[in-house]
Design an enzyme around this catalytic site. Structure first.
Site, PDB file in Angstrom:
ATOM      1  N   VAL A  58       0.834  -1.195   0.000  1.00 61.19           N
ATOM      2  CA  VAL A  58       0.000   0.000   0.000  1.00 61.19           C
ATOM      3  C   VAL A  58       0.882   1.264   0.000  1.00 61.19           C
ATOM      4  O   VAL A  58       0.574   2.247  -0.682  1.00 61.19           O
ATOM      5  CB  VAL A  58      -0.963   0.013   1.212  1.00 61.19           C
ATOM      6  CG1 VAL A  58      -1.764   1.310   1.267  1.00 61.19           C
ATOM      7  CG2 VAL A  58      -1.892  -1.188   1.161  1.00 61.19           C
ATOM      8  N   CYS A  59       1.962   1.232   0.731  1.00 65.04           N
ATOM      9  CA  CYS A  59       2.818   2.410   0.909  1.00 65.04           C
ATOM     10  C   CYS A  59       3.269   3.056  -0.402  1.00 65.04           C
ATOM     11  O   CYS A  59       3.155   4.275  -0.543  1.00 65.04           O
ATOM     12  CB  CYS A  59       4.026   2.063   1.768  1.00 65.04           C
ATOM     13  SG  CYS A  59       3.586   1.472   3.431  1.00 65.04           S
ATOM     14  N   PRO A  60       3.768   2.286  -1.371  1.00 64.11           N
ATOM     15  CA  PRO A  60       4.223   2.970  -2.595  1.00 64.11           C
ATOM     16  C   PRO A  60       3.090   3.625  -3.373  1.00 64.11           C
ATOM     17  O   PRO A  60       3.321   4.606  -4.086  1.00 64.11           O
ATOM     18  CB  PRO A  60       4.907   1.866  -3.401  1.00 64.11           C
ATOM     19  CG  PRO A  60       4.352   0.591  -2.886  1.00 64.11           C
ATOM     20  CD  PRO A  60       4.030   0.847  -1.431  1.00 64.11           C
ATOM     21  N   GLU A  80       0.648   5.302  -2.066  1.00 62.13           N
ATOM     22  CA  GLU A  80       0.474   6.604  -1.423  1.00 62.13           C
ATOM     23  C   GLU A  80       1.621   7.546  -1.774  1.00 62.13           C
ATOM     24  O   GLU A  80       1.391   8.708  -2.122  1.00 62.13           O
ATOM     25  CB  GLU A  80       0.429   6.452   0.092  1.00 62.13           C
ATOM     26  CG  GLU A  80      -0.741   5.672   0.611  1.00 62.13           C
ATOM     27  CD  GLU A  80      -0.683   5.544   2.107  1.00 62.13           C
ATOM     28  OE1 GLU A  80      -1.665   5.966   2.739  1.00 62.13           O
ATOM     29  OE2 GLU A  80       0.328   5.046   2.651  1.00 62.13           O
ATOM     30  N   ILE A  81       2.832   7.059  -1.662  1.00 65.32           N
ATOM     31  CA  ILE A  81       4.014   7.884  -1.935  1.00 65.32           C
ATOM     32  C   ILE A  81       3.982   8.369  -3.381  1.00 65.32           C
ATOM     33  O   ILE A  81       4.222   9.549  -3.651  1.00 65.32           O
ATOM     34  CB  ILE A  81       5.301   7.090  -1.638  1.00 65.32           C
ATOM     35  CG1 ILE A  81       5.364   6.739  -0.149  1.00 65.32           C
ATOM     36  CG2 ILE A  81       6.532   7.887  -2.053  1.00 65.32           C
ATOM     37  CD1 ILE A  81       6.404   5.688   0.203  1.00 65.32           C
TER      38      ILE A  81
END
Length: 181
Positions: free
Chosen positions: A53-55, A57-58
């Site tokens: 999920v993190c990438p 958002e980034i």
């Protein structure tokens, strides 16, 4: 958890600012948040590098970088991973290679702890977003559970509302009327 109206905590952390050899790292301090140029700061946290999920958002924050800049706001991304892990992730993930904002490394977890966003079991940061005014005062906080990504458009909408310094009704968006009291 630190909240609205409180001063953002003091910090000094390494950050990845480039993929260019010899220019990858800089030290960023809380002095970066207070300025006389009337620039706001949006600091967003993710749990772990090399996850799923993190990438997303980034990459979305990066796509919206110009919109934040147009609003006199700087972006800082952060997690409890090291600056070396951040750099490796940037080098190995296509969506992260051309980031326009620093990736802060809170390796000691002290800033995440001071902010109150350190997950108690794994000791990783929650998906937290802080909007900080030019005086270093927190004006908005949003925290998501580890498995739910945030909405970058909502961060922009709230930033717009805060910058009007007026009353903004429910679902207000930039360009709409504010409430005259």
């Amino acid at each position: 958890m630190i909240t609205i109206g409180q001063k953002f905590p003091a910090f000094e952390k390494k950050a990845v600012v480039s993929r260019e050899k010899g220019k990858e790292f800089e030290t960023i301090t809380s002095d970066y948040l207070t300025n006389e140029d009337n620039v706001w700061t949006v600091m967003f946290w993710w749990p772990k590098d090399f996850t799923f999920v993190c990438p997303t958002e980034i990459a979305e924050f990066n796509k919206s970088y110009g919109e934040f800049r147009d609003r006199d706001a700087r972006l800082i991304g952060a997690s409890t991973d090291t600056e070396f892990v951040h750099l490796a992730w940037r080098n190995n993930h296509e969506d992260l290679q051309d980031l326009k904002f620093p990736m802060l490394a809170d390796t000691s977890k002290s800033l995440a702890e001071d902010l109150g966003i350190l997950e108690p079991t794994e000791k990783i940061a929650y998906r937290a977003t802080f909007i900080v005014d030019p005086q270093g005062i927190v004006r908005w906080v949003s925290v998501n559970d580890l498995n739910v990504g945030r909405n970058v458009k909502e961060v922009l909408r709230v930033l717009d509302g805060l910058q009007t310094d007026e009353l903004c009704p429910c679902n207000w968006e930039k360009g709409q009327e504010t409430i005259k009291a």
